[in-house]
Design an enzyme around this catalytic site. Structure first.
Site, short mmCIF file in Angstrom:
data_model
loop_
_atom_site.label_atom_id
_atom_site.label_comp_id
_atom_site.label_asym_id
_atom_site.label_seq_id
_atom_site.Cartn_x
_atom_site.Cartn_y
_atom_site.Cartn_z
N GLU A 55 0.80 -1.23 0.00
CA GLU A 55 0.00 0.00 0.00
C GLU A 55 0.83 1.27 0.00
OE1 GLU A 55 -2.09 0.40 3.98
OE2 GLU A 55 -1.27 -1.60 4.02
N ALA A 56 2.06 1.22 0.46
CA ALA A 56 2.88 2.43 0.45
C ALA A 56 3.28 2.81 -0.96
CB ALA A 56 4.09 2.26 1.33
#
Lengths: 268, 337
Positions: A55-56
């Site tokens: 997700e980063a």
């Protein structure tokens, strides 16, 4: 040499079960912790074509620089095929590029709804929880917008409840027909629940959790006893193949030699 | 409806009146915090969990003391934990009023002891969102939109206590979630490289740093190293944050330590647990280790250089050595025939 390991921990079993559930060439959006270990194991065994998404921002990296301590750490970005930030990762998911989301939680109900926010009464006790948990992170976004979700849980009665205190990551909500669609979600919902004792899925009609396979050392009875609600038990429940010596070696020697995620003692 | 930080119209008006000139923005961190961070502000915390957290800025805020802060972030670890610790030790000097958050913990290093302490004793106000929600709220702010539609996490209990609105989409007639923009008063951002005007080049994941910087009224940037402006503008599309979105630039090597700064240093697997364990002891009733930590590493030093001087050199060398060192240079080689 024996094919099957005779010495493995419940967490190692979970990782092996998670790994074997993953399908080669699928895009898998991974939450932090055990999902990262399971994806790496799958890549090293039957699923070299699995595309991890973090997700980063990292999409399709090689996880050969050591196990990431965080889904935002540098080790998630090595040889990534695409790398921007959180908005881009979740936009990909919303658009439909992510086949599976791989998440966990502290508490689950029969419809696969997960709590990772708080224990206590909600909404009146929201600002003074009995126990505050870390919060959603990206898990609720994955639960809504990945096409399917795979859930990893420690299997204890207190974590499997007919009613949970807070729905962080939606599963099939109240199980009513088309509940997810009516709520406006894009993805189809939970696919598997993988625990320290069993593999479970969901009944097509009622959307309630059903037993699929028991893990080594467990029986239908022992799994039901460790579950705080009644499971659907079909006739074709089978015994899951134990971890192989090679799978356990990969986890201990190659993937998580420092035991960051796998050998942590499970809290009772 | 209420806004924390600036409302969209206030944020627009603020930029209309702002000096956007390309000028040398170097200033000391002490002055930057004095000038831009006020009691009662909404602070946008950049980074992701313990990667590129604005640790140097947060330590300076704690030394100076700020009260009634609102913290806005998607997933964070050390920065809010340090501010929470300062509040636990002396709420008359530092305090958090509210957090708008998706996640506060330390992933592999464990949960946040002081989030538990502050919430379970009802000392702060919370507004829970998802990671995408907080990121999209900053994005809406950066786009000059008052709200942004989003498809997750519909069906979650988060919607019962946050300001999201669910409406039928005017085009598909299906339910859609609308999120209010976030315009913090000050963005706190740490990057690897910046120039003296405030242009930033982020190595590795961008997280939500560009959006937070663009959405906020003011932005304080610390960088591990200042680079020549010409080197920065040689690759214009590798500039992650443009200079006119930045108010102050401070070169602070190790400004994200003990967290990760991609390409430069990895998480310090000794120091993070040292701090977190002191927080956990506080939660369980023993305040001495946390007081000792702050007296030694924050109040007992003037700046990040003095903080780093207290860490054994071998430990600093180790976090540099194990960092994968991936640099996303905007260079290319021609594919061979």
């Amino acid at each position: 040499m024996a094919k099957y390991s005779e010495d493995f921990t419940p967490q190692e079993m979970i990782v092996v079960a998670g790994s074997r559930t993953l399908i080669d060439n699928k895009v898998v959006f991974a939450g932090t912790g055990l999902p990262m270990v399971a994806i790496t194991l799958a890549q090293l065994t039957h699923g070299p074509g699995i595309v991890p998404v973090f997700e980063a921002g990292a999409v399709g990296p090689e996880l050969s620089r050591g196990l990431p301590l965080s889904v935002g750490g540098s080790r998630t970005t090595y040889k990534a095929n695409y790398l921007l930030g959180l908005n881009s990762a979740f936009e990909l998911t919303q658009r439909g590029f992510c086949d599976f989301g791989f998440i966990g939680g502290a508490e689950i109900d029969p419809y696969g709804n997960l709590n990772s926010t708080m224990m206590g009464s909600f909404p009146d006790g929201y600002q003074k929880p009995k126990t505050r948990l870390p919060g959603s992170g990206g898990a609720s976004d994955m639960a809504c917008s990945c096409e399917r979700t795979i859930i990893i849980m420690v299997h204890e009665p207190r974590r499997f409840n007919e009613k949970i205190d807070y729905i962080t990551s939606p599963g099939y909500l109240d199980g009513s027909p088309n509940a997810r669609w009516r709520a406006g979600m894009a993805g189809q919902g939970p696919y598997r629940v993988i625990t320290t004792k069993a593999i479970m899925g969901f009944d097509d009609e009622t959307k309630r959790m059903k037993l699929i396979a028991t893990l080594p050392g467990e029986t239908v009875k022992s799994v039901q006893e460790a579950t705080g609600f009644e499971l659907i038990i079909p006739d074709d429940v089978y015994a899951f193949e134990p971890p192989t010596v090679e799978e356990i070696r990969l986890i201990r020697e190659v993937i998580d030699p420092k035991g960051y995620f796998v050998r942590k003692k499970i809290k009772e | 409806m209420y806004w924390t930080g600036l409302s969209p119209d206030e944020a627009r008006q603020f930029l209309a009146n702002k000096d956007k000139s390309k000028r040398d923005k170097r200033i000391s961190l002490k002055e930057a915090v004095q000038k831009y961070v006020k009691d009662g502000d909404n602070l946008g915390i950049a980074g992701f969990v313990n990667a590129r957290q604005p640790i140097a800025i947060v330590h300076e805020i704690i030394r100076q003391g700020r009260k009634d802060l609102t913290l806005s972030f998607q997933s964070a670890g050390l920065a809010p934990e340090y501010l929470a610790g300062a509040m636990c030790l002396d709420p008359a000097k530092n305090s958090i009023k509210r957090m708008e958050l998706a996640y506060l913990a330390h992933e592999a290093f464990g949960i946040s002891p002081l989030l538990r302490y502050l919430t379970e004793n009802s000392l702060i106000e919370l507004e829970d969102w998802s990671n995408y929600n907080m990121s999209a709220r900053f994005k809406a702010g950066s786009m000059g939109l008052p709200f942004i539609p989003c498809r997750s996490p519909m069906g979650s209990d988060m919607l019962k206590t946050n300001r999201a609105v669910v409406q039928d989409c005017p085009f598909t007639n299906r339910p859609i979630m609308l999120l209010p923009a976030s315009h913090p008063n000050v963005a706190l951002v740490h990057v690897q490289e910046a120039d003296i005007y405030g242009n930033c080049r982020i190595q590795g994941p961008l997280f939500t740093c560009p959006e937070i910087a663009m959405a906020s009224a003011h932005t304080i940037v610390t960088c591990d190293r200042l680079i020549e402006h010409d080197d920065m503008t040689r690759y214009p599309n590798r500039i992650s944050i443009p200079y006119f979105a930045v108010d102050a630039v401070i070169e602070v090597p190790f400004g994200a330590y003990p967290g990760n700064s991609g390409g430069l240093y990895y998480y310090d697997e000794k120091h993070i647990p040292e701090f977190r364990n002191a927080c956990e002891k506080f939660r369980k009733g023993d305040r001495a280790p946390l007081q000792e930590y702050y007296d030694n590493y924050i109040f007992g030093v003037e700046n990040t250089t003095e903080f780093i001087n207290k860490i054994p050199l071998s430990q600093i060398q180790y976090v540099q050595k194990i960092e994968p060192g991936i640099r996303l240079d905007a260079a290319y080689t021609v594919l061979g025939s």
